[in-house]
Design a protein around this motif. Structure first.
Motif, mmCIF file in Angstrom:
data_model
loop_
_atom_site.group_PDB
_atom_site.id
_atom_site.type_symbol
_atom_site.label_atom_id
_atom_site.label_comp_id
_atom_site.label_asym_id
_atom_site.label_seq_id
_atom_site.Cartn_x
_atom_site.Cartn_y
_atom_site.Cartn_z
ATOM 1 N N LEU A 191 -5.377 6.143 -1.890
ATOM 2 C CA LEU A 191 -4.526 5.024 -1.547
ATOM 3 C C LEU A 191 -4.358 4.111 -2.759
ATOM 4 O O LEU A 191 -5.298 3.934 -3.551
ATOM 5 N N SER A 192 -3.178 3.528 -2.870
ATOM 6 C CA SER A 192 -2.905 2.551 -3.919
ATOM 7 C C SER A 192 -2.399 1.270 -3.279
ATOM 8 O O SER A 192 -1.766 1.302 -2.214
ATOM 9 N N CYS A 193 -2.666 0.171 -3.941
ATOM 10 C CA CYS A 193 -2.172 -1.119 -3.477
ATOM 11 C C CYS A 193 -1.686 -1.893 -4.708
ATOM 12 O O CYS A 193 -2.493 -2.254 -5.569
ATOM 13 N N GLU A 210 0.833 -1.200 0.000
ATOM 14 C CA GLU A 210 0.000 0.000 0.000
ATOM 15 C C GLU A 210 0.867 1.249 0.000
ATOM 16 O O GLU A 210 1.982 1.240 0.502
ATOM 17 N N SER A 211 0.295 2.319 -0.529
ATOM 18 C CA SER A 211 0.940 3.626 -0.482
ATOM 19 C C SER A 211 -0.135 4.695 -0.555
ATOM 20 O O SER A 211 -1.292 4.400 -0.867
ATOM 21 N N GLY A 212 0.268 5.924 -0.248
ATOM 22 C CA GLY A 212 -0.646 7.043 -0.384
ATOM 23 C C GLY A 212 -1.225 7.577 0.905
ATOM 24 O O GLY A 212 -1.957 8.571 0.889
ATOM 25 N N GLY A 213 -0.928 6.929 2.023
ATOM 26 C CA GLY A 213 -1.423 7.440 3.289
ATOM 27 C C GLY A 213 -0.723 8.723 3.691
ATOM 28 O O GLY A 213 0.239 9.159 3.047
ATOM 29 N N TYR A 228 -5.545 -1.225 5.178
ATOM 30 C CA TYR A 228 -4.941 -2.423 4.616
ATOM 31 C C TYR A 228 -5.677 -2.842 3.346
ATOM 32 O O TYR A 228 -6.915 -2.820 3.321
ATOM 33 N N CYS A 229 -4.937 -3.247 2.339
ATOM 34 C CA CYS A 229 -5.589 -3.904 1.214
ATOM 35 C C CYS A 229 -5.415 -5.407 1.385
ATOM 36 O O CYS A 229 -4.474 -5.869 2.044
ATOM 37 N N ALA A 230 -6.340 -6.139 0.801
ATOM 38 C CA ALA A 230 -6.341 -7.584 0.959
ATOM 39 C C ALA A 230 -6.847 -8.240 -0.311
ATOM 40 O O ALA A 230 -7.659 -7.656 -1.036
ATOM 41 N N ALA A 231 -6.379 -9.469 -0.542
ATOM 42 C CA ALA A 231 -6.747 -10.227 -1.728
ATOM 43 C C ALA A 231 -7.437 -11.530 -1.338
ATOM 44 O O ALA A 231 -6.935 -12.274 -0.496
ATOM 45 N N THR A 287 -1.097 1.214 5.570
ATOM 46 C CA THR A 287 -0.642 2.593 5.422
ATOM 47 C C THR A 287 -1.478 3.469 6.343
ATOM 48 O O THR A 287 -2.699 3.327 6.415
ATOM 49 N N GLN A 288 -0.814 4.365 7.056
ATOM 50 C CA GLN A 288 -1.489 5.195 8.054
ATOM 51 C C GLN A 288 -2.181 6.376 7.401
ATOM 52 O O GLN A 288 -1.584 7.101 6.594
#
Length: 129
Positions: free
Chosen positions: A20-22, A6-9, A95-98, A123-124
């Motif tokens: 946010l991106s994952c 993840e990113s973008g927080g 959190y991202c999840a699959a 990511t916070q």
């Protein structure tokens, strides 16, 4: 093995926006249902949003409906969470999840964290009042 990053927080004022991106490592990303969950301070992890394998179906928690938008780009192996009109109560680790099981799209299923096989590190997101 699937890796999710993840990113973008970050820190944003109430009323602001974040995206946010994952990014997923798997070449079979397009066969996974993807979800976003969050865990606020002193709270349990909760469902935020989910998107089907093709991106044609989405589902949101009532608390974010109308403010957040989940989407995916299977060509880039990436899922996004656009967050608008942020509130202090949105402060959490996201959190991202699959979910790698090939299963029918069911709203009662996609909200269950236990059915997701792989998770990112989180990511916070902090929303100040």
């Amino acid at each position: 093995q699937v890796q999710l990053v993840e990113s973008g927080g970050g820190l944003v004022q109430a009323g602001g926006s974040l995206r946010l991106s994952c990014a997923a490592s798997a070449r079979t990303f397009s066969s996974y249902t993807m979800g976003w969950f969050r865990q606020g301070p002193g709270k349990e992890r909760e469902f935020v949003a989910a998107v089907s394998r093709t991106g044609g179906s989405t589902y949101y928690a009532d608390s974010v409906k109308g403010r957040f938008t989940i989407s995916r780009d299977n060509a880039k192996n990436t899922v996004y969470l656009q967050m608008n009109s942020l509130k202090p109560e949105d402060t959490a680790v996201y959190y991202c999840a699959a979910d790698t099981e090939v299963a029918p799209w069911l709203r009662t299923r996609v909200v269950l964290a236990t059915l997701y096989d792989y998770w990112g590190q989180g990511t916070q997101v902090t929303v100040s009042s």
